[in-house]
Design a protein around this motif. Structure first.
Motif, mmCIF file in Angstrom:
data_model
loop_
_atom_site.group_PDB
_atom_site.id
_atom_site.type_symbol
_atom_site.label_atom_id
_atom_site.label_comp_id
_atom_site.label_asym_id
_atom_site.label_seq_id
_atom_site.Cartn_x
_atom_site.Cartn_y
_atom_site.Cartn_z
ATOM 1 N N THR A 26 0.852 -1.183 0.000
ATOM 2 C CA THR A 26 0.000 0.000 0.000
ATOM 3 C C THR A 26 0.884 1.226 0.000
ATOM 4 O O THR A 26 2.055 1.160 0.322
ATOM 5 N N HIS A 27 0.331 2.374 -0.418
ATOM 6 C CA HIS A 27 1.085 3.575 -0.109
ATOM 7 C C HIS A 27 0.261 4.471 0.812
ATOM 8 O O HIS A 27 0.507 5.648 0.953
ATOM 9 N N ASN A 28 -0.708 3.825 1.433
ATOM 10 C CA ASN A 28 -1.560 4.532 2.372
ATOM 11 C C ASN A 28 -1.100 4.211 3.796
ATOM 12 O O ASN A 28 -1.231 3.093 4.287
ATOM 13 N N ILE A 29 -0.534 5.208 4.437
ATOM 14 C CA ILE A 29 0.098 4.997 5.742
ATOM 15 C C ILE A 29 -0.905 4.538 6.800
ATOM 16 O O ILE A 29 -0.660 3.599 7.553
ATOM 17 N N GLU A 30 -2.043 5.205 6.814
ATOM 18 C CA GLU A 30 -3.066 4.846 7.799
ATOM 19 C C GLU A 30 -3.541 3.413 7.621
ATOM 20 O O GLU A 30 -3.759 2.697 8.593
ATOM 21 N N GLU A 31 -3.711 3.046 6.376
ATOM 22 C CA GLU A 31 -4.167 1.690 6.078
ATOM 23 C C GLU A 31 -3.182 0.664 6.635
ATOM 24 O O GLU A 31 -3.581 -0.332 7.238
ATOM 25 N N ALA A 32 -1.902 0.933 6.458
ATOM 26 C CA ALA A 32 -0.875 0.016 6.946
ATOM 27 C C ALA A 32 -0.948 -0.100 8.469
ATOM 28 O O ALA A 32 -0.919 -1.200 9.022
ATOM 29 N N VAL A 33 -1.076 1.020 9.135
ATOM 30 C CA VAL A 33 -1.113 0.999 10.603
ATOM 31 C C VAL A 33 -2.400 0.343 11.088
ATOM 32 O O VAL A 33 -2.423 -0.334 12.110
ATOM 33 N N TYR A 34 -3.461 0.540 10.345
ATOM 34 C CA TYR A 34 -4.747 -0.044 10.723
ATOM 35 C C TYR A 34 -4.725 -1.566 10.624
ATOM 36 O O TYR A 34 -5.263 -2.262 11.467
ATOM 37 N N MET A 35 -4.054 -2.075 9.600
ATOM 38 C CA MET A 35 -4.187 -3.501 9.312
ATOM 39 C C MET A 35 -3.041 -4.393 9.771
ATOM 40 O O MET A 35 -3.266 -5.518 10.164
ATOM 41 N N ALA A 36 -1.829 -3.899 9.710
ATOM 42 C CA ALA A 36 -0.693 -4.826 9.782
ATOM 43 C C ALA A 36 -0.131 -5.044 11.185
ATOM 44 O O ALA A 36 -0.318 -4.232 12.086
ATOM 45 N N ASP A 37 0.567 -6.176 11.336
ATOM 46 C CA ASP A 37 1.311 -6.463 12.568
ATOM 47 C C ASP A 37 2.713 -5.901 12.472
ATOM 48 O O ASP A 37 3.399 -5.738 13.466
#
Ligand code: ADP
Ligand code: MG
Length: 433
Positions: free
Chosen positions: A198-209
């Motif tokens: 992704t290049h969406n920072i929020e998305e990464a923080v929302y989803m990933a470990d």
């Protein structure tokens, strides 16, 4: 530990292009993903995220390094990994159910088993009731769900998602994220690990470990850290925002010494490319910052308030830093006195400040020097292009020169005649600094 690793990229580098004009897309990436991990791969466009996914899936063989799957060298297509792309191609003449069944049949699952299995998968992604619908009857979000169901049909151990939400509207994207997280944490997936690009920072923080951050020119990993947030996660929570902040800080980078910050001119070493940013946007950002009550502004909040996407924001941050208008530290952007002056100045003074700053950028300095030395102080595009071809990719040259002209014009340093395909020196560009 080693036996836990599902996939291991062992010092991978990848080049594109023919022999003499090779372009280093990915440099020395070492990445290990273990069972049970949800890893987000984050970075600006062009940093090599998709290239790495293709390497993981065995669609591309890396130029250098090894790929190990469960400790064994990967040769050819990786049968344990599946990629879901941004837009998933469904067969328009098949129903939703048939679109999933077709994948199972291709895997030689007997017809009797294929149907219940497909129905079950569609149920899992929340599409029951739509089995007999055709793709054209579905919204973008629902079509992407069929894409997920299809990817899941082959029971991949490693599910690779390449910006799967970026083509969807805001609401469908959010719904689908939540659903995917639900499936993942609920153990409803055959999947052992997920790699989300992704290049969406929020998305990464929302989803990933775990978040792996890449940088471009050349594409490489610059950070790799765990996200210690419990689920469900709340986007407005303090810990959440702190993590987002940390990612921004890493991505925007700290201010470096000038010779590192600005890079070298063509022919002198490592060329630093100009960020693709319009002057208007820089002006807008500076004007916004200068009106704020405090000296520091959280970049994450700034992005939100200005309704920018994070990619664009990073380019703007880079430009502001390059110009010396702002500094970045701990995820905050701070106007420098120069930036403040620029923001408060009238048109002519702005142009003067801008001209002064821009002419120190190696690529522009190089261009101005050439123009000054040239007969009639003009140079055809083809000559510049020929010289830069040793340094940068052909399509990048055009973009870089467009930025240089855009910036140079604003600073009244140089001009370009489209009809004659010719660069000209402007009066302000004439005197040596
Ligand atoms: P991302 O997915 O992070 O945007 P990519 O992996 O698609 O990045 O691309 C990384 C770099 O490699 C980019 O500069 C891109 O232009 C280049 N690139 C990607 N695919 C090819 C290709 N097939 N041929 C030449 N260059 C490519
Ligand atoms: Mg990509």
């Amino acid at each position: 530990m080693a036996s836990d690793a599902l996939i291991e990229l062992d010092h991978i580098s990848h080049y594109y292009g023919a022999r003499r004009k090779q372009f280093l897309a990915v440099q020395d990436v070492h990445l290990k993903i273990c069972e049970g991990e949800f890893v987000a791969l984050l970075g600006p466009s062009g940093c090599g995220k998709s290239t790495l996914l293709r390497i993981v899936a065995g669609l591309t063989a890396p130029s250098e390094g090894r790929v190990l799957y469960r400790g064994q060298p990967l040769r050819g297509i990786n049968p344990h990994a599946t990629i879901v792309f941004q837009t998933f191609a469904l067969f328009p003449w098949l129903t939703v159910l048939e679109n999933v069944e077709v994948v199972l049949r291709a895997r030689h699952v007997p017809e009797k088993l294929a149907k219940p299995r497909a129905l079950d998968l569609l149920d899992k992604v929340g599409l029951d009731g739509f089995e007999t619908a055709y793709p054209r009857e579905l919204s973008g979000g629902m079509r992407q769900k069929v894409g997920f169901a299809r990817a899941m049909a082959v029971s991949p151990e490693l599910l690779c998602l390449d910006e799967p939400f970026s083509a969807l509207d805001v609401l469908s994207a959010e719904a689908l994220r939540t659903e995917l997280i639900g499936l993942w944490t609920g153990g409803g997936l055959p999947t052992k690990a997920i790699l989300l690009v992704t290049h969406n920072i929020e998305e990464a923080v929302y989803m990933a470990d775990r978040i792996v951050i890449m940088e471009k020119d050349p594409g490489r990993v610059i950070a790799d850290f765990g996200v210690g947030l419990r689920r469900p996660r709340f986007r407005k929570g303090t810990a959440f925002l702190e993590t987002v902040d940390r990612v921004y800080t890493t991505m925007a980078g700290q201010t470096q010494p000038e010779h590192v910050e600005l890079g070298a001119a063509p022919g002198e070493g490592r060329l630093r490319l100009l960020p693709e940013v319009h002057i208007n946007d820089i002006e807008g950002l500076m004007e916004y910052l200068v009106k704020l009550p405090g000296p520091h502004m959280d970049i994450y909040r700034l992005t939100d308030e200005l309704k920018l996407d994070s990619d664009h924001m990073l380019l703007l941050t880079e430009a502001a830093e390059l110009l010396g208008f702002a500094t970045i530290a701990q995820g905050d952007m701070t106007l420098t006195p120069l930036g403040e002056t620029f923001a408060e100045a009238g048109v002519a003074a702005r142009k003067a400040i801008f001209a002064l700053r821009v002419r120190r950028l190696p690529l522009i300095r190089w261009l101005l020097d050439k123009l000054r030395e040239a007969e009639l102080q003009q140079i055809p595009w083809s000559d510049i292009k020929a010289e830069l071809e040793h340094e940068i990719l052909a399509e990048e040259i055009e973009r870089q020169m467009q930025i240089a002209v855009d910036w140079g014009r604003y600073g009244e340093l140089l001009a370009y005649d489209d009809g004659k395909e010719m660069f000209y020196l402007e009066p302000a560009g004439a005197p040596a600094a």
